[in-house]
Scaffold this active site. Sequence first.
Site, mmCIF file in Angstrom:
data_model
loop_
_atom_site.group_PDB
_atom_site.id
_atom_site.type_symbol
_atom_site.label_atom_id
_atom_site.label_comp_id
_atom_site.label_asym_id
_atom_site.label_seq_id
_atom_site.Cartn_x
_atom_site.Cartn_y
_atom_site.Cartn_z
ATOM 1 N N ARG A 197 -15.185 44.849 -3.441
ATOM 2 C CA ARG A 197 -13.905 45.359 -3.976
ATOM 3 C C ARG A 197 -13.714 46.877 -3.893
ATOM 4 O O ARG A 197 -12.590 47.348 -4.006
ATOM 5 C CB ARG A 197 -13.702 44.923 -5.433
ATOM 6 C CG ARG A 197 -13.747 43.416 -5.666
ATOM 7 C CD ARG A 197 -12.742 42.667 -4.826
ATOM 8 N NE ARG A 197 -12.600 41.268 -5.239
ATOM 9 C CZ ARG A 197 -12.115 40.310 -4.457
ATOM 10 N NH1 ARG A 197 -11.748 40.603 -3.211
ATOM 11 N NH2 ARG A 197 -12.004 39.077 -4.893
ATOM 12 N N ASN A 250 -11.474 43.433 2.956
ATOM 13 C CA ASN A 250 -10.183 43.432 2.248
ATOM 14 C C ASN A 250 -10.231 44.272 0.976
ATOM 15 O O ASN A 250 -10.083 43.786 -0.135
ATOM 16 C CB ASN A 250 -9.696 42.016 1.968
ATOM 17 C CG ASN A 250 -10.718 41.149 1.247
ATOM 18 O OD1 ASN A 250 -11.885 41.510 1.125
ATOM 19 N ND2 ASN A 250 -10.276 40.011 0.762
ATOM 20 N N ASP A 296 -19.399 34.090 -0.527
ATOM 21 C CA ASP A 296 -17.977 34.413 -0.716
ATOM 22 C C ASP A 296 -17.753 34.905 -2.150
ATOM 23 O O ASP A 296 -16.753 34.555 -2.791
ATOM 24 C CB ASP A 296 -17.084 33.215 -0.414
ATOM 25 C CG ASP A 296 -15.605 33.600 -0.259
ATOM 26 O OD1 ASP A 296 -15.313 34.815 -0.218
ATOM 27 O OD2 ASP A 296 -14.757 32.696 -0.208
#
Length: 428
Positions: free
Chosen positions: A60, A90, A303
């Site tokens: 993150r 991301n 994940d």
Amino acid sequence: MSKILIRGAKVLGGEPQDVLIDGETVAEVGTGLSAEGAQVIEADGKILLPGLVDLHTHLREPGREDSETVLTGTKAAAVGGFTAVHAMANTFPVADTAGVVEQVWRLGKESGYCDVQPVGAVTVGLEGKKLAELGAMHDSAAGVRVFSDDGKCVDDAVIMRRALEYVKAFDGVVAQHAQEPRLTEGAQMNEGIVSAELGLGGWPAVAEESIIARDVLLAAHVGSRVHICHLSTAGSVEIVRWAKSKGWNVTAEVTPHHLLLTDELVRSYNPVYKVNPPLRTEADVLALREALADGTIDCVATDHAPHPHEDKDCEWGAAAMGMVGLETALSVVQHTMVDSGLLDWAGVADRMSFRPAHIGRLEGHGRPVSAGEPANLTLLDSAYRGEVDPAGFASRSRNTPYEGRELPGHVTHTFLRGRATVVDGKLA
């Protein structure tokens, strides 16, 4: 660094042996070892594995430090027995330039709990329209070899072909999030009996399978490497099995939660079970386990997708997708694969260390537990049984689907190049 003697550990589940660590490397493996002045760890038959490697972690940072940071994420990784993780792209800003991937890589170096290998975005801003700076990210200090728009599918076949052609020059790999967007608009869970009964938008298996079929054909045409992220259906297994039978350079991963949980859990409407790809059927779960056992699926990847409380503690439709997984992955694999007899501990080492390190071309990890090799090691008490309590997680987020569930196995020690990052189950 001082010497460390691990006494009586079952290396890859074999007969008890002693392992002597001297500095950053394994100095000796055998029985009846001794070393003057060495710190002694009585392993008492615990399982000793090479340090685990995760191909698919969301840290993150930068941009969503309310969910996780590189520091808290690598602490969680160490507690789970991981010595290296691949940090997905991301973030905010997206890791689509050399500058951003180098920032993540340096934050990993500073954390000191496990190695962080950034994953570069395939397209600028994850928008699927223009290739990102693949070569520059590879040539940077981070040395990126894995590229993915994870969270979004590279659905344009021409863009995907160009990416495969580009990374071939430096033996890179494109890791595809297989999700045909036009088939999943408004989708909330697996399409099937349960979605029909609950009135939730269905996520059909073909949305995943059609992209995988296209991409293995593209990889074969180009002669490049493609990796399938978080494979989740029995049909996907058969496509990957077929591609491998052709000798094509295709690899695939499965998450711990897709090895254990099914869409029946969504009947609770608890958003902790909302994930992308969605939880599938019992038949899919059994097919995934068998495929991991026979090697069709190459590896387990977490994940790990942390979210702050407010993004998951809400109505199902508004909730974010994803689950944390670093601290429970090895326990879930023991429960689903080892305790069931589908894999032995050598197989776990292969699927959670050797193969992911090879796919990511990660140096110094995924190595045998033998003299002269880097001392990246995980010591597991496989006899342990206990309930999962997220209050004790090292991760900044608590969105685990296993809260209150009894799982086996407990990582007691993790070593990163001979330095203990976890001692007696706690961060060093």
